[in-house]
Design an enzyme around this catalytic site. Structure first.
Site, mmCIF file in Angstrom:
data_model
loop_
_atom_site.group_PDB
_atom_site.id
_atom_site.type_symbol
_atom_site.label_atom_id
_atom_site.label_comp_id
_atom_site.label_asym_id
_atom_site.label_seq_id
_atom_site.Cartn_x
_atom_site.Cartn_y
_atom_site.Cartn_z
ATOM 1 N N PHE A 2 1.667 -3.525 3.974
ATOM 2 C CA PHE A 2 2.037 -4.839 4.495
ATOM 3 C C PHE A 2 3.528 -5.058 4.259
ATOM 4 C CE2 PHE A 2 -2.230 -7.391 4.262
ATOM 5 C CZ PHE A 2 -2.769 -6.553 5.201
ATOM 6 N N GLU A 51 -1.736 4.662 14.409
ATOM 7 C CA GLU A 51 -1.341 5.858 13.666
ATOM 8 C C GLU A 51 -1.605 7.130 14.465
ATOM 9 O OE1 GLU A 51 -1.704 7.736 9.143
ATOM 10 O OE2 GLU A 51 -3.057 6.126 9.771
ATOM 11 N N HIS A 55 -9.833 1.791 0.025
ATOM 12 C CA HIS A 55 -8.382 1.606 0.045
ATOM 13 C C HIS A 55 -7.913 1.087 -1.304
ATOM 14 C CE1 HIS A 55 -4.408 0.991 1.206
ATOM 15 N NE2 HIS A 55 -4.528 0.054 2.121
ATOM 16 N N HIS A 74 -3.191 7.377 6.926
ATOM 17 C CA HIS A 74 -3.429 6.105 6.234
ATOM 18 C C HIS A 74 -4.832 5.605 6.563
ATOM 19 C CE1 HIS A 74 -2.244 2.651 3.960
ATOM 20 N NE2 HIS A 74 -2.393 1.815 4.974
ATOM 21 N N LYS A 101 -10.085 7.549 2.860
ATOM 22 C CA LYS A 101 -10.470 6.171 2.562
ATOM 23 C C LYS A 101 -11.903 5.879 3.001
ATOM 24 C CE LYS A 101 -5.921 3.911 2.679
ATOM 25 N NZ LYS A 101 -5.039 5.056 3.045
ATOM 26 N N CYS A 130 0.805 -1.222 0.000
ATOM 27 C CA CYS A 130 0.000 0.000 0.000
ATOM 28 C C CYS A 130 0.838 1.273 0.000
ATOM 29 C CB CYS A 130 -0.954 -0.005 1.187
ATOM 30 S SG CYS A 130 -1.948 -1.506 1.260
#
Length: 420
Positions: free
Chosen positions: A404, A317, A343, A306, A338, A166
């Site tokens: 990831f 976060e 996403h 994010h 998002k 991502c």
């Protein structure tokens, strides 16, 4: 000789909130959800039956004819369409610039997974007879999108794809920034593209328990910072930006949307999917971006986080934001777009970079929609821009993306008037 400065002079996007930049920005401000039930394959055996999908996309409107269409995967179609918009918006005269110093650097997490899936399923359904399309390889490889774009425009400079889950498109933009800074190119078309609304993507992310399964409330299932969040909502599309050396842009009288002031990259070095629980990875990469940009935490007005709507990620976060910004964290605007466009995996950073530029250009911070229930692990004294757009001057915006594998990236965009 010092580093050159880099500005943004062109924008383009195809995403669940619009097939033009103007439509995207309008729907961001209106708080529109792009989530729909999946209709491209049978979801009856899947836990998740919805995604944020692109609507009303006609490749022929973006210079992709029927013959080309058979040879180009959907993710690359999105990239080519967004590229056409960005190049046109930039006003670049391709006959007057040095095409050897113009490049294309894009990010994609999984490339042509739809074409790969079709090839494998066709092989199995045909009795395991190897009758693959001669275009399978060129459709599935993720580097084909920048290749196709370079062929279309004659950009003969740096040309490649970054793949870091991502964080892919943010890493692509960071590379573009640094290559122009170092004098290796004058213009780079950068960003990302992804088309992951497919059988293996939905099935695989379902199996890893990353996706929301709130099928009864799919329009509001992407709900960052809400106590009832249960995973992210898959999105698809592309966003491309024209990064240009500032003096090159000024000489041709280009419109400058923002300056790309800095980029940070780091690794959590912790877990294949989970972030560091204390948010130290997020704090570190934001600090790196600010240091690279020559900015202090107190300079920041807005962070597009994010914020994937996962139980662990959202909390970590925000802990990172509080750790780095201290009391100034309560003066910031924070939002996760998002919640609206879903996403987009490898294209997430690029689509959200446009949201940051929109905030700078319009003095409007896009909201985090679908919030209803407070989470005891989240400090709501933070201005999370909940449910509606907020007007404020934005001179400095940060764009966070995490992938990831523990990949972290952060870009710092500033108003073009901030530094003369």
């Amino acid at each position: 000789m010092g580093l050159k400065r880099v500005v943004v002079t062109g924008l383009g996007t195809i995403n669940p909130l619009g097939t033009t930049v103007e439509e995207y920005f309008s729907n961001l401000d209106a708080g529109v959800s792009g989530s729909e039930l999946i209709t491209t394959f049978d979801t009856s055996l899947f836990k998740t039956k919805f995604a944020c999908t692109v609507k009303n996309f006609d490749p022929s409107e973006h210079g992709i004819d029927r013959k080309e269409l058979r040879r180009i995967d959907r993710f690359a179609q999105f990239a080519m369409a967004a590229a056409a918009q960005a190049v046109e918006d930039s006003g670049l005269d391709l006959k007057s610039i040095d095409l050897d110093r113009a490049g294309v650097i894009l990010g994609s997490g999984i490339g042509g997974i739809e074409s790969l899936t079709e090839g494998i399923m066709g092989y199995c359904e045909g009795g395991c007879i190897p009758r693959f399309s001669p275009f399978l390889i060129t459709k599935m490889i993720s580097d084909m999108a920048p290749g196709l774009i370079s062929i279309r425009y004659g950009f003969a400079g740096p040309n490649y794809t970054t793949t870091s889950a991502c964080a892919s498109s943010s890493h692509a933009m960071g590379d573009a920034l640094n290559l122009i800074r170092l004098g290796k190119a004058d213009v780079i078309l950068t960003g990302g593209a992804e088309a992951p609304v497919s059988i293996p993507s939905i099935g695989g992310f379902d199996a890893s328990k990353a996706l929301s399964t709130n099928n009864d409330n799919y329009k509001t299932a992407s709900r960052p910072f809400d106590a009832t969040r249960d995973g992210f909502v898959m999105g698809e599309g592309a966003a491309l930006l024209v990064f240009e050396e500032r003096e090159h842009a000024l000489r041709r009288g280009a419109r400058i949307y923002a300056e790309v002031a800095g980029a940070g990259m780091s690794a959590d070095a912790y877990h294949i999917t989970a972030p560091l629980p204390d948010g130290s990875g997020a704090a570190k990469v934001m600090r790196l971006a600010l240091d690279d940009a020559g900015l202090a935490p107190e300079d920041v007005d807005y962070i597009n986080v994010h914020g994937t709507s996962t139980p662990l990620g959202d909390v970590a976060e925000l802990k990172g934001v509080l750790s780095l910004f201290g009391e100034h964290a309560y003066k910031l605007n924070i939002s996760s777009t998002k919640s609206m466009h879903g996403h987009l995996l490898g294209a997430a950073g690029a689509v959200e970079a446009l949201a940051c530029i929109h905030a700078i250009d319009s003095s409007s911070v896009p909201p985090t929609i679908n919030f209803q229930h407070e989470d005891p692990d989240i400090d709501y004294r933070l201005n999370l821009t909940l449910n509606r757009v907020q007007k404020r001057s934005v001179l400095v915006a940060l764009n966070n993306t995490f992938g990831f594998g523990g990949h972290n990236s952060c870009l710092a965009f500033i108003h073009p008037s901030l530094r003369k």
